[in-house]
Design an enzyme around this catalytic site. Sequence first.
Site, PDB file in Angstrom:
ATOM      1  N   LYS A  22     -45.366 -29.676  19.693  1.00 41.41           N
ATOM      2  CA  LYS A  22     -43.852 -29.483  19.411  1.00 41.41           C
ATOM      3  C   LYS A  22     -43.007 -29.511  20.543  1.00 41.41           C
ATOM      4  O   LYS A  22     -41.736 -30.028  19.426  1.00 41.41           O
ATOM      5  CB  LYS A  22     -44.221 -28.296  19.289  1.00 41.41           C
ATOM      6  CG  LYS A  22     -43.188 -27.289  19.396  1.00 41.41           C
ATOM      7  CD  LYS A  22     -43.535 -25.840  19.850  1.00 41.41           C
ATOM      8  CE  LYS A  22     -43.761 -25.022  21.179  1.00 41.41           C
ATOM      9  NZ  LYS A  22     -42.160 -24.727  21.849  1.00 41.41           N
ATOM     10  N   ASN A  23     -43.169 -29.683  21.236  1.00 37.81           N
ATOM     11  CA  ASN A  23     -41.994 -29.628  21.923  1.00 37.81           C
ATOM     12  C   ASN A  23     -41.520 -31.140  22.542  1.00 37.81           C
ATOM     13  O   ASN A  23     -40.412 -31.323  22.944  1.00 37.81           O
ATOM     14  CB  ASN A  23     -42.009 -29.346  24.040  1.00 37.81           C
ATOM     15  CG  ASN A  23     -42.385 -27.612  23.452  1.00 37.81           C
ATOM     16  OD1 ASN A  23     -42.004 -27.127  22.795  1.00 37.81           O
ATOM     17  ND2 ASN A  23     -43.136 -27.341  24.701  1.00 37.81           N
ATOM     18  N   ARG A  92     -34.732 -21.728  20.147  1.00 41.43           N
ATOM     19  CA  ARG A  92     -33.442 -22.165  21.541  1.00 41.43           C
ATOM     20  C   ARG A  92     -33.904 -23.136  21.079  1.00 41.43           C
ATOM     21  O   ARG A  92     -32.356 -23.936  21.535  1.00 41.43           O
ATOM     22  CB  ARG A  92     -33.670 -21.359  22.792  1.00 41.43           C
ATOM     23  CG  ARG A  92     -34.369 -19.822  22.800  1.00 41.43           C
ATOM     24  CD  ARG A  92     -34.285 -19.425  24.335  1.00 41.43           C
ATOM     25  NE  ARG A  92     -33.088 -20.544  25.595  1.00 41.43           N
ATOM     26  CZ  ARG A  92     -32.201 -20.015  25.276  1.00 41.43           C
ATOM     27  NH1 ARG A  92     -31.635 -18.668  24.869  1.00 41.43           N
ATOM     28  NH2 ARG A  92     -31.291 -20.399  26.002  1.00 41.43           N
ATOM     29  N   CYS A 116     -34.942 -14.601  26.141  1.00 39.63           N
ATOM     30  CA  CYS A 116     -35.712 -14.245  25.225  1.00 39.63           C
ATOM     31  C   CYS A 116     -36.941 -13.692  26.658  1.00 39.63           C
ATOM     32  O   CYS A 116     -36.658 -13.002  27.081  1.00 39.63           O
ATOM     33  CB  CYS A 116     -36.160 -15.709  24.140  1.00 39.63           C
ATOM     34  SG  CYS A 116     -37.165 -16.702  25.610  1.00 39.63           S
ATOM     35  N   PRO A 122     -30.435 -19.598  30.211  1.00 38.06           N
ATOM     36  CA  PRO A 122     -29.130 -19.978  30.352  1.00 38.06           C
ATOM     37  C   PRO A 122     -28.993 -21.636  29.639  1.00 38.06           C
ATOM     38  O   PRO A 122     -29.518 -22.216  30.218  1.00 38.06           O
ATOM     39  CB  PRO A 122     -28.115 -19.728  32.075  1.00 38.06           C
ATOM     40  CG  PRO A 122     -29.271 -20.062  32.714  1.00 38.06           C
ATOM     41  CD  PRO A 122     -30.464 -19.250  32.068  1.00 38.06           C
ATOM     42  N   ASP A 124     -25.324 -23.462  31.357  1.00 39.85           N
ATOM     43  CA  ASP A 124     -24.437 -23.772  31.306  1.00 39.85           C
ATOM     44  C   ASP A 124     -25.106 -25.457  32.311  1.00 39.85           C
ATOM     45  O   ASP A 124     -23.904 -25.911  32.107  1.00 39.85           O
ATOM     46  CB  ASP A 124     -24.068 -23.003  33.168  1.00 39.85           C
ATOM     47  CG  ASP A 124     -26.160 -23.336  33.581  1.00 39.85           C
ATOM     48  OD1 ASP A 124     -26.514 -22.913  33.494  1.00 39.85           O
ATOM     49  OD2 ASP A 124     -25.721 -23.658  34.696  1.00 39.85           O
ATOM     50  N   GLN A 125     -26.189 -25.784  32.111  1.00 43.49           N
ATOM     51  CA  GLN A 125     -26.595 -27.211  32.412  1.00 43.49           C
ATOM     52  C   GLN A 125     -26.152 -28.098  31.494  1.00 43.49           C
ATOM     53  O   GLN A 125     -25.706 -29.080  31.180  1.00 43.49           O
ATOM     54  CB  GLN A 125     -27.124 -27.219  32.818  1.00 43.49           C
ATOM     55  CG  GLN A 125     -27.344 -26.180  34.000  1.00 43.49           C
ATOM     56  CD  GLN A 125     -26.583 -26.888  35.131  1.00 43.49           C
ATOM     57  OE1 GLN A 125     -26.640 -27.995  35.786  1.00 43.49           O
ATOM     58  NE2 GLN A 125     -26.074 -26.115  36.450  1.00 43.49           N
ATOM     59  N   ASP A 307     -45.784 -23.777  30.789  1.00 43.85           N
ATOM     60  CA  ASP A 307     -46.093 -23.507  29.721  1.00 43.85           C
ATOM     61  C   ASP A 307     -48.195 -23.607  30.161  1.00 43.85           C
ATOM     62  O   ASP A 307     -48.643 -23.275  29.043  1.00 43.85           O
ATOM     63  CB  ASP A 307     -46.241 -24.523  28.995  1.00 43.85           C
ATOM     64  CG  ASP A 307     -44.622 -24.332  28.795  1.00 43.85           C
ATOM     65  OD1 ASP A 307     -43.959 -23.590  28.912  1.00 43.85           O
ATOM     66  OD2 ASP A 307     -44.191 -25.327  27.976  1.00 43.85           O
ATOM     67  N   ILE A 329     -40.562 -21.486  37.841  1.00 44.03           N
ATOM     68  CA  ILE A 329     -39.446 -21.939  36.440  1.00 44.03           C
ATOM     69  C   ILE A 329     -38.529 -20.538  35.753  1.00 44.03           C
ATOM     70  O   ILE A 329     -37.848 -20.379  35.468  1.00 44.03           O
ATOM     71  CB  ILE A 329     -40.221 -22.014  36.026  1.00 44.03           C
ATOM     72  CG1 ILE A 329     -41.207 -23.269  35.939  1.00 44.03           C
ATOM     73  CG2 ILE A 329     -39.256 -23.404  34.362  1.00 44.03           C
ATOM     74  CD1 ILE A 329     -40.243 -25.057  36.693  1.00 44.03           C
ATOM     75  N   ARG A 399     -45.710 -20.683  16.479  1.00 43.86           N
ATOM     76  CA  ARG A 399     -44.711 -21.107  16.960  1.00 43.86           C
ATOM     77  C   ARG A 399     -45.338 -22.369  17.444  1.00 43.86           C
ATOM     78  O   ARG A 399     -44.429 -23.328  16.915  1.00 43.86           O
ATOM     79  CB  ARG A 399     -43.876 -20.447  17.211  1.00 43.86           C
ATOM     80  CG  ARG A 399     -43.005 -19.450  17.330  1.00 43.86           C
ATOM     81  CD  ARG A 399     -41.603 -18.422  18.391  1.00 43.86           C
ATOM     82  NE  ARG A 399     -41.473 -19.738  18.620  1.00 43.86           N
ATOM     83  CZ  ARG A 399     -40.195 -19.646  19.105  1.00 43.86           C
ATOM     84  NH1 ARG A 399     -39.991 -18.030  19.929  1.00 43.86           N
ATOM     85  NH2 ARG A 399     -39.521 -20.159  19.756  1.00 43.86           N
TER      86      ARG A 399
END
Length: 420
Positions: A22-23, A92, A116, A122, A124-125, A307, A329, A399
Amino acid sequence: MEKIIIKGGKELRGSVRVSGSKNAALPVIAAALLADGACRLKNVPKVKDIQTMCQMVEVLGGGTRREPDILVIDPCGFSCRPAPYDLVCTMRASVYVLAPLLSRFRKARVALPGGCAIGLRPLDQHLKGLEALGARVKMEHGYIEAEAAQVLHGAEIYLDVASVGATVNILLAAVLAKGRTVLDHAACEPEIVNLAGFLSAMGAKIQGAGTNRILIEGVKSLAPVVFQIIPDRIEAGTLAIAAAITRGDVLIEEFPRQHLSALEQKLSAAGIELQSESGSAVRVKCKSEELLPIDIVTLPYPGFPTDVQAQWMALMCRAAGRSVITESIWENRFMHVAELKRMGANIRIEGNNALVRGGGTLSGAQVMASDLRASAALILAGLVAEGQTSISRIYHLDRGYEKLEDKLAALGAEIRREPE
Ligand code: EPU
């Protein structure tokens, strides 16, 4: 809504096949929006997050269709429309469309996802990278508004954290930018290598994917291709732990062993053996009488994957002794602890450490899934709990896992799905 019911106590035996990742598939679908025609993707898992990404492609004017074993992504019709909040807030990874929109139309309007269940998350990166490539970014009315006066240009970018998502967005923006981009402290995850492989097959010039420094030389266009998604290392790890926790003997096909060396070494230390069989199949079985307690710290790849942290915790609940699980993480990824405790687990949280005193029996209970990997952990605990476990809010599982309960049932687990 549905729930999963498990009657614990069965040793898992037989063979099972790992689905596509999935990822790895999510950023590839976003990347297909950069092609000059329809891309055909193989081994894309049939899970909810992929459906959500396809919906996003369609909202933006692109086409998607499933043929047997192939997902077609057609960017003809892709246009500069807003990426709406209702999709971004359910997944996301929808923010991966930010870069293709900017790259193709020099303008993007993408809803800002909130936090979540696992942390603040965030962006920002991502935004820092896109700004370096020439975009002006502002937040307005809950949306990221990004605009570039000219075609994006190459830049030297250093990420403060080796973010997977930021590396994806920057890669997608840089491949069609003018000139050379150097991305330092990039994420090295196999999913990034898979994405770079897809982009390179389309004609992008990328070096160093899989290391902390990626070099991208912008090209003028990307051609449509047929591409195979890698197997899901997290599903593979979950299945290996299912075999281990039930003291079973399972042959896992399409096991991406090269992507799971941290897990393999920890499993081996805990008394579980992985043996390669024909092709990419791996047999998982116990090599010692009892399961040993082993500490882990989650880290970016090639460290132990966050994960798989929740699933490892379920395993350690069965190990003979104390272990420490450190989550480095995500700031809030221990939601499964309270549920495992409802099943009789002895776990104490101290900051980002979970101290597990294993070896006791788990007892079946009514529990609630809080996120994708927490649901997998509760299923694993249910497989060895005495009596019946009922796991609600199982939509989290859907999901990211393709038919996990069917796969476990085929290995002998007593597991079924029911309406709530
Ligand atoms: N971070 C920042 N700023 C940013 C981006 C990230 O500070 O701009 C921080 C995060 O807060 C976090 C760390 O960096 O502490 C890592 O975040 P990263 O961006 O790498 O995570 P992600 O891209 O949002 C992906 C996976 C997650 C997985 C993480 C870490 C996808 C769709 N998601 O998320 O997978 O946990 O990498 O490996 O690929 C899951 O599948 O269950 C899942 C949550």
